[in-house]
Scaffold this motif. Structure first.
Motif, PDB file in Angstrom:
ATOM      1  N   ASP A  13      10.713  54.540  43.832  1.00 52.10           N
ATOM      2  CA  ASP A  13      11.729  55.352  44.491  1.00 52.10           C
ATOM      3  C   ASP A  13      12.645  55.966  43.446  1.00 52.10           C
ATOM      4  O   ASP A  13      12.540  55.674  42.258  1.00 52.10           O
ATOM      5  N   ASP A  15      15.708  55.415  42.883  1.00 47.99           N
ATOM      6  CA  ASP A  15      16.554  54.425  42.209  1.00 47.99           C
ATOM      7  C   ASP A  15      15.838  53.799  41.017  1.00 47.99           C
ATOM      8  O   ASP A  15      16.430  53.644  39.950  1.00 47.99           O
ATOM      9  N   SER A  16      14.577  53.413  41.195  1.00 39.80           N
ATOM     10  CA  SER A  16      13.848  52.802  40.075  1.00 39.80           C
ATOM     11  C   SER A  16      13.591  53.835  38.979  1.00 39.80           C
ATOM     12  O   SER A  16      13.639  53.508  37.794  1.00 39.80           O
ATOM     13  N   SER A  18      15.569  56.439  38.336  1.00 38.23           N
ATOM     14  CA  SER A  18      16.870  56.658  37.707  1.00 38.23           C
ATOM     15  C   SER A  18      17.225  55.524  36.750  1.00 38.23           C
ATOM     16  O   SER A  18      17.795  55.754  35.683  1.00 38.23           O
ATOM     17  N   ALA A  19      16.881  54.291  37.121  1.00 38.74           N
ATOM     18  CA  ALA A  19      17.173  53.135  36.269  1.00 38.74           C
ATOM     19  C   ALA A  19      16.377  53.177  34.963  1.00 38.74           C
ATOM     20  O   ALA A  19      16.855  52.719  33.927  1.00 38.74           O
ATOM     21  N   ALA A 100      18.147  63.062  44.507  1.00 38.90           N
ATOM     22  CA  ALA A 100      18.208  61.765  45.193  1.00 38.90           C
ATOM     23  C   ALA A 100      19.585  61.579  45.808  1.00 38.90           C
ATOM     24  O   ALA A 100      20.591  61.990  45.236  1.00 38.90           O
ATOM     25  N   SER A 102      23.035  59.820  46.730  1.00 35.15           N
ATOM     26  CA  SER A 102      23.881  58.862  46.019  1.00 35.15           C
ATOM     27  C   SER A 102      23.738  57.503  46.698  1.00 35.15           C
ATOM     28  O   SER A 102      23.312  57.420  47.856  1.00 35.15           O
ATOM     29  N   PRO A 103      24.121  56.421  46.028  1.00 30.06           N
ATOM     30  CA  PRO A 103      24.045  55.104  46.673  1.00 30.06           C
ATOM     31  C   PRO A 103      24.817  55.053  47.991  1.00 30.06           C
ATOM     32  O   PRO A 103      24.360  54.448  48.950  1.00 30.06           O
TER      33      PRO A 103
END
Length: 111
Positions: A13, A15-16, A18-19, A100, A102-103
């Motif tokens: 995803d 998030d992964s 981006s990390a 994406a 935002s959180p």
């Protein structure tokens, strides 16, 4: 001439992705968790699956190495993307990360 190391990354995803994304490397790079010994400039090949399911193979070179430390961060290496394929992948990653939610938006979308 040595054979490059291979790493397989499934970035499920945004998030992964981006990390793992290292925007400060030129044209961009990815963090790879590993305990293998590497040296700066060493060539590696990344086999990637992006969040949309697209699979890519791209050459890269070791930009930096992090050892296991007390912060709890995994040991690994920063891999700078190389060549035209690396440039194209960096542009794709920038687009995915930029678009994406935002959180906070992702949390609110659950309700």
């Amino acid at each position: 001439m040595s054979v490059p190391g291979f790493y397989s990354l499934v970035l499920e995803d945004a998030d992964s992705l981006s990390a793992a994304w290292l925007p400060f490397l030129e044209p961009g790079g990815l963090f790879v968790a590993t305990r293998r010994d590497h040296f700066p400039g060493e060539e590696v090949v990344l086999l990637l699956q992006l969040p949309d399911g697209e699979k890519r193979s791209v050459a890269g070179s070791i930009a930096w190495i992090s050892a296991e430390d007390l912060s709890g961060q995994p040991p690994g290496a920063g891999v700078a993307l190389d060549g035209e394929e690396g440039q194209a992948l960096a542009e794709t990653i920038r687009r995915i990360v930029r678009e994406a939610p935002s959180p906070a938006e992702a949390l609110l979308a659950r309700f």
